[in-house]
Write an enzyme that holds these catalytic residues in place. Structure first.
Site, PDB file in Angstrom:
ATOM      1  CD  GLN A  87      70.308  56.077 -40.884  1.00 11.69           C
ATOM      2  OE1 GLN A  87      69.736  55.404 -41.736  1.00 11.69           O
ATOM      3  NE2 GLN A  87      71.067  55.521 -39.955  1.00 11.69           N
TER       4      GLN A  87
ATOM      5  CB  THR B 134      98.495  55.817 -44.168  1.00  5.18           C
ATOM      6  OG1 THR B 134      99.770  56.381 -43.882  1.00  5.18           O
ATOM      7  CG2 THR B 134      98.537  55.104 -45.503  1.00  5.18           C
TER       8      THR B 134
ATOM      9  CB  CYS C  62      66.809  51.391 -23.569  1.00  7.00           C
ATOM     10  SG  CYS C  62      66.059  49.927 -22.955  1.00  7.00           S
TER      11      CYS C  62
HETATM   12  N1  PLP Z   1      74.818  59.783 -37.949  1.00  9.32           N
HETATM   13  C1  PLP Z   1      73.701  59.068 -38.116  1.00  9.32           C
HETATM   14  C2  PLP Z   1      72.410  59.757 -38.377  1.00  9.32           C
HETATM   15  C3  PLP Z   1      73.743  57.675 -38.029  1.00  9.32           C
HETATM   16  O1  PLP Z   1      72.639  56.975 -38.164  1.00  9.32           O
HETATM   17  C4  PLP Z   1      74.985  57.055 -37.760  1.00  9.32           C
HETATM   18  C5  PLP Z   1      75.080  55.593 -37.592  1.00  9.32           C
HETATM   19  O2  PLP Z   1      74.149  54.937 -37.202  1.00  9.32           O
HETATM   20  C6  PLP Z   1      76.125  57.862 -37.621  1.00  9.32           C
HETATM   21  C7  PLP Z   1      76.004  59.219 -37.722  1.00  9.32           C
HETATM   22  C8  PLP Z   1      77.467  57.279 -37.345  1.00  9.32           C
HETATM   23  O3  PLP Z   1      78.055  56.753 -38.519  1.00  9.32           O
HETATM   24  P1  PLP Z   1      79.248  55.703 -38.382  1.00  9.32           P
HETATM   25  O4  PLP Z   1      78.624  54.416 -37.950  1.00  9.32           O
HETATM   26  O5  PLP Z   1      79.843  55.616 -39.766  1.00  9.32           O
HETATM   27  O6  PLP Z   1      80.195  56.243 -37.394  1.00  9.32           O
END
Ligand code: PLP
Length: 389
Positions: free
Chosen positions: A179, A237, A325
């Protein structure tokens, strides 16, 4: 009807420059970067350039970037990879109670396989207390994984302080920066981290591609085994077009970071002020200053979050309930629970995350529509009515 997209923390559209480059790449290149002929070498050149662009966004060296299939996969590689590589040293991991499921559920998986995990609490703003981390450290602790900023309430954690404590004890530190990268300055050296996760689709790049920064010298066991791509860390790949798009998105994010930061901050503040001025009985969640510039997260008393979302959607506004939720999971957000919000406020929450798709007219439209929606939904609530009679 006006369409307003306020879910940039959920995902972002492709930046037009990313789209153009991906099209050009796909039209002219299909080589496998592992092949030694000219087609393969050309594809490898593109992947290496993208690796440099991603590295530059976070102040890393090109060799320290491992491309993965998502941010989730990078989190898995960091955590499971460390657990497997350091198992002989210890079996204890420390994380926070407000992590994304990509981290929390990976830790839960390891708990089922002989590891112990401490979930640090957070304060009412969502901040981890560095002293709590110090107290949780054990002789067997091998990894601390704490997110850079929270995806729901936008709170930015004191990573520099937390990682320096881990370093004192020789414990590896991973942060999930999905984020923050491209939104606020992220520099792996300043943060003092060994491992850091980023994801392409949060920064106007394509979906299905992420990266793990692995500091030189840090040892991980791979999670995906096969042909040994990505220096044996992630076989399979490469998603070449996705990686090329991710690289371009990273370059643009670095180039425009300051201007987009200031622009979204101004719009966010206009939105927050407007809501506070127009709607009573509302709580602004997260930290007032240590927060992502584009994140606004509210809880409205006497309103059901899902109904608010649907009403906004009918007016062309896309936001997120912030309570994570769904019909299959009626439990409210673990993040809002961790910051101590009562059940009723957890279920009346709304996350609005701004980005390139927004301008001041969007904010004014939300400020015109949202007070009416909240008032209408409250008119159905016996609790709200009881208080106003
Ligand atoms: N970590 C955080 C803090 C996220 O907000 C998100 C996705 O919302 C992810 C990991 C997961 O990333 P990805 O959607 O690329 O798997």
């Amino acid at each position: 009807m006006r369409k307003v997209y306020l879910d940039h923390a959920g995902t972002t559209p492709l930046h037009p420059e990313v789209y153009s480059l991906m099209c050009e790449f796909m039209k002219n290149n299909f080589g496998n970067p592992s092949s030694i002929h000219s087609y393969g070498r050309e594809a490898k050149k593109w992947v290496d350039e993208a690796r440099q662009q991603v590295a530059d966004l976070i102040g890393a060296d090109r060799e320290e970037i491992i491309f993965t299939g998502s941010g989730t996969e990078a989190d898995n590689l960091a955590i499971i990879g460390t657990a497997a590589a350091r198992r002989k040293k210890g079996n204890h991991i420390i994380t926070s109670s407000i992590e994304h499921p990509a981290v929390l559920n990976t830790c839960k998986y390891l708990e089922k396989n002989g590891f112990e995990v401490t979930y640090l609490p957070v304060d009412g703003y969502g901040l981890v207390d560095p002293e709590e981390l110090r107290r949780a450290i054990r002789h067997e602790t091998i990894l601390v994984t704490i997110m850079h900023a929270n995806n729901e309430i936008g709170t930015i954690e004191p990573i520099e302080e937390l990682s320096s404590i881990a370093r004192e004890y020789g414990i590896l530190f991973h942060t999930d920066a999905v984020q923050t990268a491209g939104k606020i300055p992220v520099n792996v050296k300043d943060l003092g981290v060994d491992l850091l996760t980023i994801s392409s689709h949060k920064i106007y790049g394509p979906k299905g591609v992420g990266a793990l920064y692995k500091r030189k010298g840090v040892r991980l066991e791979p999670v995906i085994h096969g042909g040994g791509q990505e220096k044996k860390m992630r076989s399979g790949t490469e998603n070449t077009a996705g990686i090329v798009g991710f690289g371009k998105a990273a370059e643009i994010a670095a180039r425009d970071l300051e201007s987009e930061y200031n622009r979204t901050l101004e719009l966010r503040d206009r939105l927050v002020q407007g809501i506070n001025d127009r709607i009573p009985d509302v709580k602004y969640n997260g930290h007032p200053e240590r927060r992502l510039p584009h994140n606004a997260h509210f809880s409205f008393s006497y309103v059901e979050g899902e109904s608010m979302l649907l009403s906004l959607d009918m007016k062309g506004i896309a936001a997120s309930s912030g309570s994570a939720c769904s019909s299959s999971n009626l439990k409210g957000s673990h993040v809002l629970e961790a910051i101590g919000l009562p059940y009723e406020l957890i279920h009346g929450s709304l996350r609005m995350t701004l980005g390139r798709m927004n301008d001041a007219a969007d904010i004014d439209y939300v400020l015109e529509v949202l007070p009416e929606i909240v008032a209408r939904l409250r008119s159905f609530s016996p609790l709200a009515n009881k208080l106003t009679v």
